[in-house]
Motif scaffolding. Structure first.
Motif, short mmCIF file in Angstrom:
data_model
loop_
_atom_site.label_atom_id
_atom_site.label_comp_id
_atom_site.label_asym_id
_atom_site.label_seq_id
_atom_site.Cartn_x
_atom_site.Cartn_y
_atom_site.Cartn_z
N MET A 323 122.73 55.42 -18.50
CA MET A 323 122.51 55.70 -17.08
C MET A 323 122.29 57.18 -16.82
O MET A 323 121.52 57.55 -15.94
N SER A 324 122.94 58.02 -17.62
CA SER A 324 122.71 59.44 -17.38
C SER A 324 121.39 59.89 -18.01
O SER A 324 120.74 60.81 -17.53
N ASP A 325 120.93 59.17 -19.07
CA ASP A 325 119.65 59.52 -19.70
C ASP A 325 118.46 59.07 -18.85
O ASP A 325 117.49 59.80 -18.67
N VAL A 326 118.54 57.81 -18.37
CA VAL A 326 117.37 57.23 -17.69
C VAL A 326 117.42 57.60 -16.21
O VAL A 326 117.82 56.82 -15.36
N ARG A 327 116.97 58.81 -15.95
CA ARG A 327 117.06 59.29 -14.57
C ARG A 327 115.92 58.79 -13.71
O ARG A 327 115.93 58.92 -12.50
N GLY A 328 114.91 58.20 -14.35
CA GLY A 328 113.74 57.72 -13.60
C GLY A 328 113.92 56.33 -13.02
O GLY A 328 113.02 55.80 -12.39
N VAL A 329 115.10 55.72 -13.27
CA VAL A 329 115.33 54.36 -12.74
C VAL A 329 116.70 54.33 -12.08
O VAL A 329 117.69 54.78 -12.66
N ALA A 330 116.75 53.79 -10.85
CA ALA A 330 118.04 53.58 -10.19
C ALA A 330 118.48 52.16 -10.50
O ALA A 330 117.91 51.19 -9.99
N PHE A 331 119.45 52.02 -11.41
CA PHE A 331 119.98 50.70 -11.76
C PHE A 331 121.49 50.84 -11.89
O PHE A 331 122.04 51.90 -11.63
N SER A 332 122.13 49.74 -12.27
CA SER A 332 123.58 49.76 -12.22
C SER A 332 124.21 49.24 -13.50
O SER A 332 123.64 48.40 -14.19
N ALA A 333 125.39 49.75 -13.79
CA ALA A 333 126.21 49.18 -14.86
C ALA A 333 127.24 48.31 -14.17
O ALA A 333 128.00 48.80 -13.35
N GLY A 334 127.26 47.01 -14.44
CA GLY A 334 128.19 46.13 -13.74
C GLY A 334 127.86 46.12 -12.26
O GLY A 334 126.73 46.35 -11.88
N SER A 335 128.84 45.86 -11.39
CA SER A 335 128.53 45.85 -9.96
C SER A 335 128.62 47.27 -9.43
O SER A 335 129.33 48.11 -9.96
N ALA A 336 127.90 47.52 -8.34
CA ALA A 336 127.94 48.85 -7.74
C ALA A 336 129.36 49.19 -7.33
O ALA A 336 129.80 50.33 -7.50
N CYS A 337 130.10 48.18 -6.84
CA CYS A 337 131.48 48.45 -6.40
C CYS A 337 132.36 48.79 -7.60
O CYS A 337 133.10 49.75 -7.57
N ALA A 338 132.24 47.97 -8.66
CA ALA A 338 133.09 48.23 -9.83
C ALA A 338 132.75 49.59 -10.43
O ALA A 338 133.63 50.34 -10.84
N SER A 339 131.42 49.93 -10.42
CA SER A 339 131.05 51.23 -10.99
C SER A 339 131.64 52.35 -10.15
O SER A 339 132.17 53.32 -10.67
N GLY A 340 131.54 52.17 -8.84
CA GLY A 340 132.04 53.21 -7.94
C GLY A 340 133.52 53.44 -8.10
O GLY A 340 133.99 54.58 -8.04
N SER A 341 134.27 52.36 -8.34
CA SER A 341 135.73 52.50 -8.42
C SER A 341 136.19 52.90 -9.81
O SER A 341 137.35 53.23 -10.00
N GLY A 342 135.26 52.81 -10.80
CA GLY A 342 135.65 53.12 -12.17
C GLY A 342 136.41 51.95 -12.81
O GLY A 342 136.81 52.02 -13.95
N ARG A 343 136.58 50.85 -12.06
CA ARG A 343 137.28 49.69 -12.64
C ARG A 343 136.33 48.94 -13.57
O ARG A 343 135.15 48.79 -13.24
N PRO A 344 136.82 48.43 -14.72
CA PRO A 344 135.93 47.63 -15.55
C PRO A 344 135.55 46.35 -14.80
O PRO A 344 136.31 45.90 -13.94
N SER A 345 134.39 45.77 -15.11
CA SER A 345 133.91 44.61 -14.37
C SER A 345 134.77 43.38 -14.63
O SER A 345 134.81 42.86 -15.75
N HIS A 346 135.46 42.87 -13.59
CA HIS A 346 136.27 41.65 -13.77
C HIS A 346 135.36 40.43 -13.90
O HIS A 346 135.76 39.41 -14.43
N VAL A 347 134.12 40.55 -13.41
CA VAL A 347 133.19 39.41 -13.49
C VAL A 347 132.74 39.21 -14.94
O VAL A 347 132.80 38.09 -15.47
N LEU A 348 132.33 40.30 -15.58
CA LEU A 348 131.90 40.17 -16.98
C LEU A 348 133.10 39.76 -17.85
O LEU A 348 132.96 38.96 -18.78
N ALA A 349 134.29 40.26 -17.51
CA ALA A 349 135.49 39.86 -18.25
C ALA A 349 135.76 38.37 -18.06
O ALA A 349 136.18 37.68 -19.00
N SER A 350 135.49 37.85 -16.85
CA SER A 350 135.77 36.43 -16.59
C SER A 350 134.85 35.51 -17.40
O SER A 350 135.13 34.33 -17.55
N LEU A 351 133.74 36.05 -17.92
CA LEU A 351 132.86 35.26 -18.79
C LEU A 351 133.39 35.22 -20.23
O LEU A 351 132.82 34.54 -21.08
#
Ligand code: PLP
Length: 391
Positions: A323-351
């Motif tokens: 995400m820090s390398d690809v500055r030409g694309v606005a995308f997300s790691a996990g959910s925007a909320c989880a990324s914002g809070s720094g919490r690991p994604s509980h959704v991906l964990a639930s899978l």
């Protein structure tokens, strides 16, 4: 859809590989929020500039504003089931908090259990958990490895003590679609209510008409930020969250913004008008993306999903670095909320994904204003940056 960043000093062209280009990033984060539709902007302007009346005033200016609010209410309700009313709120998060208030009436009849899917957005999950401190038993119901709930297991969990079952229509992180109609049937069979977070499906995916409450948000459908709504089936008793002047039928006090309401209404009307063309366009983008990211693994069900969300992983990828390398694309790691809070994604964990797999997952969200070239360019930047990481 490249964003225009002219004048923003932080966006400067740099020397180096193409993926480092920071000018005009391609916006592929349509689950976090969507750009304002030009028609919505045009609809809102007169209510911001000229028609400043308070919609709760009795004089002509006030009545004009109130009429605009009611037109918007009809437009927004046009995509929701019949037999209920729409209460405007500030956000979907507020709508969800308001909807959970229905458990108080249920508690008087001995129902003190709340069931929510383990993959719910924090707005549902954390609101439900807050009731654990108020005498309720709260169950975070597990999902299959495809992110879809087992109706058999859910049926076994719902009993005559259950006050409410909350399940989302489209998951914000992985895009899977839950069998909401069947979930509502199970809840009703035991006399429980069904609250559905339809934020990521409203305007794009049909909403089953047997749910009891639905929370929505304008900024996910090319409308303005700062307005959401709760649709409530007639007869459900909700205590107010916000007390005051008694607006919104005494359930949600505070002066409504006619501009935000009108913008929300116009955004909903556009979704209705463009239902087929939007769906066809998103499918073309999704097919292109699946081609371009063919050697990535899709997280969650590959069939029961909304096409505008692609959550994928590739072994060994460090997404924080990507995400820090690809500055030409606005995308997300996990959910925007989880990324914002720094919490690991509980959704991906639930899978059942391992932490390393979660850290190698990205979410790409396509919308009305993207085109195929956006997907091709974004894929080129992301895949080139991944290659550079993995050598
Ligand atoms: N529910 C889902 C599924 C969402 O994606 C979001 C926003 O990210 C919300 C609820 C909260 O919406 P709002 O930003 O309007 O509070």
């Amino acid at each position: 859809m490249p964003l225009s960043n002219s004048g923003n000093p932080s966006f400067k062209r740099q020397k180096g590989p193409d993926f480092l280009v920071t000018k005009d990033p391609i916006y592929l984060d349509n689950q976090a929020t969507t750009p304002l539709a030009p028609e919505v902007f045009d609809t809102m302007v007169p209510w911001l500039r000229d028609n400043f009346g308070n919609p709760h005033s009795a004089h002509r200016l006030g009545r004009k504003a109130a009429a605009a609010v009611e037109v918007a209410r009809e437009q927004v309700a046009g995509l929701l089931p019949k037999g209920g009313e729409l209460i405007f709120t500030g956000t979907a998060t507020e709508a969800i908090n308001l909807g959970f208030g229905a458990v108080h009436a249920a508690q008087t009849t001995g129902r003190n259990k709340i069931i929510v899917l383990d993959s719910e957005h924090a707005a549902v999950r954390d609101t439900a958990l807050s009731y654990a401190k108020r005498g309720f038993e709260v169950e975070l119901h597990p999902l299959g490895s495809d992110g879809i709930v087992s109706l058999e297991e859910l049926s076994a969990a719902i009993d005559d003590k259950t006050a409410i079952v909350a399940a989302m229509l489209v998951n914000n992180e992985i895009g899977v679609i839950q069998p909401v109609q069947a979930i509502a049937e199970l809840a009703h069979r035991s006399g429980a209510l069904m609250l559905c977070d339809v934020v990521q499906g409203y305007g794009r995916v049909a909403i089953p008409d047997n749910i009891d409450m639905a929370a929505i948000s304008a900024h996910k459908i090319y409308g303005p930020k700062g307005i959401g709504a709760l649709w409530v089936r007639d007869g459900i008793i909700l205590p107010p969250l916000i007390h005051g002047g008694g607006q919104e039928r005494g359930i949600r006090s505070g002066t409504l913004s006619p501009a935000l309401c009108a913008g929300f209404g116009q955004a909903a009307a556009l979704c209705q008008d463009k239902w087929d063309s939007d769906a066809a366009h998103i499918q073309i983008l999704a097919d292109k993306a699946r081609d371009c990211f063919g050697d990535w693994i899709i997280n969650g069900s590959t069939s029961q999903r909304y096409a505008g969300n692609l959550n994928i992983r590739k072994e060994g990828v460090d997404v924080a670095r990507l995400m820090s390398d690809v500055r030409g694309v606005a995308f997300s790691a996990g959910s925007a909320c989880a990324s914002g809070s720094g919490r690991p994604s509980h959704v991906l964990a639930s899978l059942g994904l391992r932490p390393a797999q979660i850290k190698s997952s990205i979410r790409l969200g396509f919308g009305r204003y993207n085109d195929v070239k956006d997907i091709e360019m974004a894929a080129k930047y992301i895949n080139e940056a991944v290659e550079a990481q993995l050598v």
